[in-house]
Scaffold this active site. Structure first.
Site, short mmCIF file in Angstrom:
data_model
loop_
_atom_site.label_atom_id
_atom_site.label_comp_id
_atom_site.label_asym_id
_atom_site.label_seq_id
_atom_site.Cartn_x
_atom_site.Cartn_y
_atom_site.Cartn_z
N GLY A 58 35.19 37.64 35.38
CA GLY A 58 34.60 36.80 34.73
C GLY A 58 34.71 35.30 36.19
O GLY A 58 34.89 35.31 36.99
N SER A 59 34.91 34.07 35.38
CA SER A 59 34.89 33.37 36.49
C SER A 59 35.58 32.56 36.77
O SER A 59 36.94 32.28 36.03
CB SER A 59 34.34 31.84 35.96
OG SER A 59 34.28 31.51 34.41
N GLU A 114 43.05 46.43 41.78
CA GLU A 114 42.97 47.37 40.27
C GLU A 114 42.31 48.90 41.07
O GLU A 114 41.62 48.19 42.33
CB GLU A 114 41.89 47.05 39.18
CG GLU A 114 42.11 45.64 38.77
CD GLU A 114 41.49 44.94 37.10
OE1 GLU A 114 40.21 45.95 37.23
OE2 GLU A 114 41.96 44.44 36.92
N ASN A 140 27.67 40.82 32.84
CA ASN A 140 26.72 41.75 34.30
C ASN A 140 26.42 42.74 33.54
O ASN A 140 25.61 43.47 34.56
CB ASN A 140 27.05 40.76 35.63
CG ASN A 140 28.72 40.90 35.78
OD1 ASN A 140 29.54 41.00 35.03
ND2 ASN A 140 28.65 41.13 37.13
N CYS A 185 28.91 40.13 41.02
CA CYS A 185 30.03 39.20 41.56
C CYS A 185 30.69 39.52 43.42
O CYS A 185 30.55 39.24 44.11
CB CYS A 185 31.71 39.83 40.89
SG CYS A 185 32.08 41.30 40.74
N THR A 189 37.12 30.15 34.43
CA THR A 189 37.87 30.97 32.51
C THR A 189 39.17 30.82 32.61
O THR A 189 40.18 30.73 32.40
CB THR A 189 37.45 31.74 32.27
OG1 THR A 189 35.26 30.95 31.96
CG2 THR A 189 37.63 32.15 31.28
N ALA A 190 38.99 31.64 34.12
CA ALA A 190 40.38 32.39 34.90
C ALA A 190 41.85 31.32 34.91
O ALA A 190 43.19 31.44 34.22
CB ALA A 190 40.68 33.28 35.81
N GLU A 194 39.49 39.25 38.25
CA GLU A 194 38.91 39.56 39.51
C GLU A 194 37.45 38.04 38.87
O GLU A 194 36.57 38.24 37.95
CB GLU A 194 38.03 40.94 38.51
CG GLU A 194 37.84 41.40 40.10
CD GLU A 194 35.94 41.02 39.88
OE1 GLU A 194 35.99 40.03 40.89
OE2 GLU A 194 35.26 41.43 39.69
#
Length: 487
Positions: A231-232, A468, A155, A287, A235-236, A253
């Site tokens: 990302g999503s 972060e 994105n 996000c 996936t995390a 994140e």
């Protein structure tokens, strides 16, 4: 599909040179629907070579002083800035975002990421305590971790890739980065500048490819002790499972379902334009976008009328047209997914006040096959609806009414995510009270997306693990050691 000769072909960047790959995947221009680029379909072999190069470069790079690393980061920032227009054009074409957004946000922020960490690395201090009665003193030292695995999304491609690379190398780590296979061009362009900036070979390696192949190989590699991923949530979960056997440290994140809470004493002249931006900027593909707007009942109908009228003025079209506000969504599949949420809302009895299925989308001839969608406002939608619970990640927002402060806090918190929120009110006490009780990592009041990179960034609940920022990134990308000296 037949490929014309004009296709851009990317190569992996490993150990300071570009390396061709044995197989490639197509990357599409979202505004035309045509293939315009071929991206390496890397896997274990390529990741192995990149990790090896990063490991070999680590001793020299980690022994450089913070000042030496800082000067190199600043030089890289200068080189990207010198080429800002070319980077902005490439980002717009590759991702579908408007050229205006790429010029004003994506590329300047990528430059600033390097400048910021080039500066912040010079100002960290470590702790020291004394125990005079025992004749001891203790102090801490911080050292880089090793090879950092960095996985960034589609994105905000260069913006979020540099947000990871900059602190990782500033702290003395070497990196293997995997950008999204859908938006790899600006990462590849940055690789061309590394040597000129003075980045030694092997410090920054970029392996292109899919999450399933290249990402998986990176996450599972036993010699990559740390993974930073944006990302999503799905996936995390996979990353967490695959990295668990190696006890890797993770910074994740993830998604958001961010509320905007608008009280009846809000200044609508500021609130409406900002909430339009926070709903539809970058096609809603951020996000941090607000996709649930809670408006206090006293001003609900006025807000809705003005908000919809303004949303209808947002121009959708060719991203390279500077008058366009909304570019193309990233892919055909993603566009279908976003549109399906609007259909589900209608099936549940919600009303679509503007946008998808209500207004007609008029596109230039060259963009007829692109992945475009009008800014869409949905109302009369229940809190338990998938449109209020799941991340849509497109130009769609839901507007609902609320009565009391207590009620809206409970409703705002009633999703699995907890990334960001915005609160609009001129009552300072209320702003503080509500901000304290919202379950999210970031709360903006009477503004949106105003960031100080010194401060922690990240989410609660399913929106992530870790933070972060200047201090937080330093802590994540270094190992701390406590040393006790008896004298």
């Amino acid at each position: 599909m037949a490929h014309s000769k004009a296709l851009l072909v990317l190569e992996n960047f490993i150990g300071g040179r570009f390396v061709p790959c044995s197989s490639y995947i197509d990357s599409y221009n979202p505004s035309t629907g045509d293939v315009y680029c071929r991206v390496p379909d890397s896997g274990k072999e390529e990741v192995e070579a990149a990790v090896k190069a990063a490991k070999a470069a680590f001793p020299l790079w980690s022994s450089k002083s913070p000042l030496e690393r800082s000067q190199i980061l600043n030089k890289l920032a200068d080189l990207i800035e010198d080429d800002l227009e070319a980077f902005a054009q490439a980002e717009s074409k590759d991702q579908g975002k408007t050229i205006t957004f790429a010029r004003a946000v994506d590329i300047p922020r990528a430059v600033y990421n390097f400048r910021f960490f080039a500066s912040s690395i010079l100002h960290h201090t470590t702790e020291c305590t004394e125990m005079p009665t025992l004749g001891c003193m203790h102090y801490t030292s911080r050292t880089p971790v090793g090879v950092a695995g960095l996985i960034s999304p589609w994105n905000l491609p260069l913006y979020l890739l540099t947000w990871k690379i900059a602190p990782a190398i500033a702290c003395g780590n070497t990196v293997v980065a995997k950008p999204s296979e859908m938006t790899s061009v600006t990462a590849w362009m940055m690789c061309k500048l590394l040597e000129k900036a003075g980045v030694p070979h092997g410090v920054v390696n970029v392996v292109f490819g899919t999450g399933a192949k290249a990402g998986e190989a990176l996450v599972c590699h036993p010699e990559v002790p740390l993974i930073s991923f944006t990302g999503s949530t799905l996936t995390a979960q996979r990353i967490t499972e695959r990295s668990a056997p190696h006890c890797k440290r993770l910074s994740l994140e993830l998604g958001g379902k961010n509320p905007a809470i608008i009280f009846d004493d809000a200044d609508l002249t500021q609130c409406i334009p900002t909430t339009l931006r926070s709903s539809f900027a970058n096609q809603g593909e951020i996000c941090l976008c607000t996709s649930r707007i809670f408006v206090q009942r006293g001003i609900y109908s006025e807000f809705l009328k003005r908000f919809v009228a303004e949303a209808k003025k947002w121009k959708v079209g060719n991203p390279s047209d500077p008058t366009v506000n909304v570019g193309a969504l990233i892919s055909k599949e993603h566009l279908e997914k976003v549109k399906s949420y609007v259909k589900k809302a209608q099936a549940e009895g919600a009303r679509v006040l503007c946008g998808e299925g209500v207004d007609s989308l008029v596109l230039p001839a060259d963009n007829q096959k692109g992945y475009f969608m009008l800014p869409t406002v949905i109302t009369e939608v229940k809190d338990e609806s998938c449109c209020m619970q799941e991340e849509i990640f497109g130009p769609v927002t839901c507007v609902v009414a609320f009565d009391t402060e207590e009620e809206v806090i409970e409703r705002a918190n009633s999703v699995k995510y907890g990334l960001a929120a915005t609160v609009w009110s001129s009552n300072v006490g209320r702003v503080h009270r509500v901000a304290q009780r919202l379950q999210c990592g970031l709360v903006w009041t009477n503004c949106w997306l105003v960031r100080d990179l010194n401060l922690p960034f990240g989410g609660m609940k399913a929106s992530g693990i870790g933070r972060e920022g200047a201090k937080d990134s330093y802590e994540f990308f270094t190992e701390v050691k406590t040393i006790t000296i008896k004298h």
